[in-house]
Design an enzyme around this catalytic site. Sequence first.
Site, PDB file in Angstrom:
ATOM      1  N   ASP A  55       0.872  -1.175   0.000  1.00 46.08           N
ATOM      2  CA  ASP A  55       0.000   0.000   0.000  1.00 46.08           C
ATOM      3  C   ASP A  55       0.909   1.224   0.000  1.00 46.08           C
ATOM      4  O   ASP A  55       1.529   1.562   1.013  1.00 46.08           O
ATOM      5  CB  ASP A  55      -0.894  -0.008   1.242  1.00 46.08           C
ATOM      6  CG  ASP A  55      -1.991   1.047   1.181  1.00 46.08           C
ATOM      7  OD1 ASP A  55      -1.842   1.997   0.380  1.00 46.08           O
ATOM      8  OD2 ASP A  55      -2.978   0.941   1.928  1.00 46.08           O
ATOM      9  N   GLU A  64      -0.196   4.238  -1.019  1.00 43.39           N
ATOM     10  CA  GLU A  64      -1.226   5.267  -1.057  1.00 43.39           C
ATOM     11  C   GLU A  64      -1.738   5.454  -2.475  1.00 43.39           C
ATOM     12  O   GLU A  64      -0.992   5.487  -3.444  1.00 43.39           O
ATOM     13  CB  GLU A  64      -0.752   6.593  -0.470  1.00 43.39           C
ATOM     14  CG  GLU A  64      -1.899   7.586  -0.212  1.00 43.39           C
ATOM     15  CD  GLU A  64      -3.039   6.990   0.628  1.00 43.39           C
ATOM     16  OE1 GLU A  64      -3.888   6.267   0.052  1.00 43.39           O
ATOM     17  OE2 GLU A  64      -3.081   7.242   1.841  1.00 43.39           O
ATOM     18  N   ASN A  65      -3.070   5.490  -2.552  1.00 47.15           N
ATOM     19  CA  ASN A  65      -3.776   5.576  -3.834  1.00 47.15           C
ATOM     20  C   ASN A  65      -3.396   4.420  -4.757  1.00 47.15           C
ATOM     21  O   ASN A  65      -3.332   4.577  -5.974  1.00 47.15           O
ATOM     22  CB  ASN A  65      -3.520   6.919  -4.524  1.00 47.15           C
ATOM     23  CG  ASN A  65      -4.076   8.078  -3.724  1.00 47.15           C
ATOM     24  OD1 ASN A  65      -5.154   7.971  -3.138  1.00 47.15           O
ATOM     25  ND2 ASN A  65      -3.339   9.173  -3.667  1.00 47.15           N
ATOM     26  N   GLY A 114      -3.963   4.246   5.549  1.00 50.87           N
ATOM     27  CA  GLY A 114      -3.371   5.473   6.047  1.00 50.87           C
ATOM     28  C   GLY A 114      -4.379   6.547   6.391  1.00 50.87           C
ATOM     29  O   GLY A 114      -4.134   7.392   7.259  1.00 50.87           O
ATOM     30  N   ASP A 115      -5.539   6.547   5.724  1.00 56.29           N
ATOM     31  CA  ASP A 115      -6.592   7.523   6.006  1.00 56.29           C
ATOM     32  C   ASP A 115      -7.645   6.949   6.959  1.00 56.29           C
ATOM     33  O   ASP A 115      -8.747   7.459   7.045  1.00 56.29           O
ATOM     34  CB  ASP A 115      -7.242   7.999   4.709  1.00 56.29           C
ATOM     35  CG  ASP A 115      -7.822   6.848   3.882  1.00 56.29           C
ATOM     36  OD1 ASP A 115      -7.774   5.686   4.343  1.00 56.29           O
ATOM     37  OD2 ASP A 115      -8.313   7.107   2.767  1.00 56.29           O
ATOM     38  N   HIS A 155     -25.113 -17.102  16.890  1.00 52.63           N
ATOM     39  CA  HIS A 155     -26.520 -16.998  16.522  1.00 52.63           C
ATOM     40  C   HIS A 155     -26.814 -15.624  15.953  1.00 52.63           C
ATOM     41  O   HIS A 155     -26.194 -14.617  16.328  1.00 52.63           O
ATOM     42  CB  HIS A 155     -27.433 -17.313  17.705  1.00 52.63           C
ATOM     43  CG  HIS A 155     -27.352 -16.327  18.840  1.00 52.63           C
ATOM     44  ND1 HIS A 155     -28.004 -15.122  18.831  1.00 52.63           N
ATOM     45  CD2 HIS A 155     -26.699 -16.380  20.026  1.00 52.63           C
ATOM     46  CE1 HIS A 155     -27.764 -14.472  19.957  1.00 52.63           C
ATOM     47  NE2 HIS A 155     -26.966 -15.215  20.700  1.00 52.63           N
ATOM     48  N   ASP A 192     -22.982 -13.070  20.803  1.00 58.99           N
ATOM     49  CA  ASP A 192     -23.698 -14.031  19.963  1.00 58.99           C
ATOM     50  C   ASP A 192     -22.917 -15.334  19.810  1.00 58.99           C
ATOM     51  O   ASP A 192     -23.499 -16.379  19.484  1.00 58.99           O
ATOM     52  CB  ASP A 192     -23.940 -13.451  18.572  1.00 58.99           C
ATOM     53  CG  ASP A 192     -24.890 -12.259  18.580  1.00 58.99           C
ATOM     54  OD1 ASP A 192     -25.558 -12.034  19.603  1.00 58.99           O
ATOM     55  OD2 ASP A 192     -24.945 -11.548  17.557  1.00 58.99           O
ATOM     56  N   HIS A 236     -31.071 -28.285  18.220  1.00 58.98           N
ATOM     57  CA  HIS A 236     -31.387 -28.660  16.848  1.00 58.98           C
ATOM     58  C   HIS A 236     -32.891 -28.841  16.741  1.00 58.98           C
ATOM     59  O   HIS A 236     -33.544 -29.382  17.645  1.00 58.98           O
ATOM     60  CB  HIS A 236     -30.649 -29.938  16.416  1.00 58.98           C
ATOM     61  CG  HIS A 236     -31.024 -31.160  17.181  1.00 58.98           C
ATOM     62  ND1 HIS A 236     -32.094 -31.970  16.835  1.00 58.98           N
ATOM     63  CD2 HIS A 236     -30.474 -31.737  18.280  1.00 58.98           C
ATOM     64  CE1 HIS A 236     -32.187 -32.997  17.672  1.00 58.98           C
ATOM     65  NE2 HIS A 236     -31.212 -32.871  18.569  1.00 58.98           N
ATOM     66  N   ASP A 243     -33.259 -32.183  22.712  1.00 54.07           N
ATOM     67  CA  ASP A 243     -32.687 -31.435  21.589  1.00 54.07           C
ATOM     68  C   ASP A 243     -31.617 -30.437  22.034  1.00 54.07           C
ATOM     69  O   ASP A 243     -30.774 -30.028  21.228  1.00 54.07           O
ATOM     70  CB  ASP A 243     -33.778 -30.665  20.838  1.00 54.07           C
ATOM     71  CG  ASP A 243     -34.759 -31.570  20.115  1.00 54.07           C
ATOM     72  OD1 ASP A 243     -34.517 -32.786  20.038  1.00 54.07           O
ATOM     73  OD2 ASP A 243     -35.789 -31.040  19.634  1.00 54.07           O
TER      74      ASP A 243
END
Length: 522
Positions: A241, A243-244, A318-319, A440, A459, A487, A512
């Site tokens: 990376d 930049e741009n 970077g940004d 979940h 979760d 289940h 279950d």
Amino acid sequence: MIKPPWIRSVRRALLAAGATAALAAGLLTATATPSQAATQGPCDIYAAGNTPCVAAHSTTRALYGTYNGPLYQVQRASDEATKDIGPLTAGGVADAAQQDSFCANTSCVISVIYDQSGKGNKLTRALKGYWPGPAEGGNDNLANAFEAPITVGGHKAYGVYVAPGTGYRNNNTNGIATGDQPEGMYAIFDGTHVNGGCCFDYGNAETTGNDDGNGTMEAIYFGTSSGWGSGSGTGPWIMADLENGLFSGVNRGVNAGDPTINHRFTTAIVKGEPNHWAIRGGNAQSGSLSTFYDGIRPTAGGYNPMKKQGAIILGIGGDNSNTGQGTFYEGVMTAGYPSDATENAVQANITAAGYNSGSTSTGTLTPGSRVSLQATTSPCCTTHYLRHNTADTKVVISSINSASSATDKANATWIVRAGLANTSCLSFESADKPGQFLRHSNYQLYLNTDGGGSSFAKDATFCPTAGNSGVGTSFQSVNFPTKYLRHYNYTAYIAGNGGTNTWDNTRSWAQDTSWLTAAPWN
């Protein structure tokens, strides 16, 4: 001025010769053994190659053979107290038991990643940049301290699990390359925990938190983003990376020489000097490095000379672009452009360290144990096991036996983890999909990575209780305590014993929601 190519070639040959001599003298250990790895760290090797570390970050081990200071700091949710976590011994693996004890019965985040180089370049929460983060004030999240458990040399350790919205930064550094100064960097990432977001980076960035133009960054990118550049295959790729642009070669676009690389533990390297840079990579568990690009700077305007600013980032652009994801275990930045021979010796040290996925036992509900969860409902389902689907992310039960396919057996195998929201409870990581957890959503069970949502840890956390039927174990949802893992019609839910949802049906609810902890199928 820019040296002619033939001068650079001669210079490279002389450097390689010097490095070879150092190798022969034992300064660089290209075939490190475990005992050597314990007394010599990557930064000792870089120093011997005259390219010393100016930043050294790891939550898993010391990166100098004599380092005995803090590796990282955790902050617990219950009272916001903090604790520094150091190595077991000087130069050794992190003392994960300190984290486990301090964070017992609550959850923790990684609040600081210390710099072992002595330069003071520690990493803390990334603050709001051009792009805001999801935390208060537009700042970024901190990593859950329990989401990336592994072992190093047989000892438990924790990596830095970067979900989207998580980021670390230091804008006020010491000794990091600026302008067109030479530097090198490596990192060890989880090659299976990636996405196409921007940008899971480690390295040199702007001090402003903004996009300050071409050439103001030089960082390792790892992921599957292809909007700026890509390599061969479907990714992930190691890219730079700058930049741009994410560069896999001399210019933006496809560089077929930059391959898909997805080892469970991947070594990623980017290094640069005036009008010259390289990408290298390999398997952090075994083997040598390969070079994927070695050549001139991009020919587009702004990259030669570079205008690096010297901040350090982890997990973000970077940004402060923060939609990438990944897992970081260790990484360094150097003063000077390391030779291939030095990096090869560092790779040997890394492979000797003994990174492993972190399964330490089988058949119990102890964190680190590999298990399968067997249904107990008779007569329908006693040969059925909890598993994730291959075609989608749903979690179901299906019959598994010795004749089942390897894929089915793997899908029905889990690694028990300390609960992401409460370490006195449990989470279940897929054995064949590292970094993905049973969780979940709208009461149905799925296999997901942490997408950065505030509820994911809860979760994905279940508290074991005596089996509701009197057999085995039941798993209570930590954020819906009247509901248990169940289940129903061969699909997995969290369900109450009676309620408005179809899967809350009271018929056979106790059976279950009761599960046997079985030996793992895979």
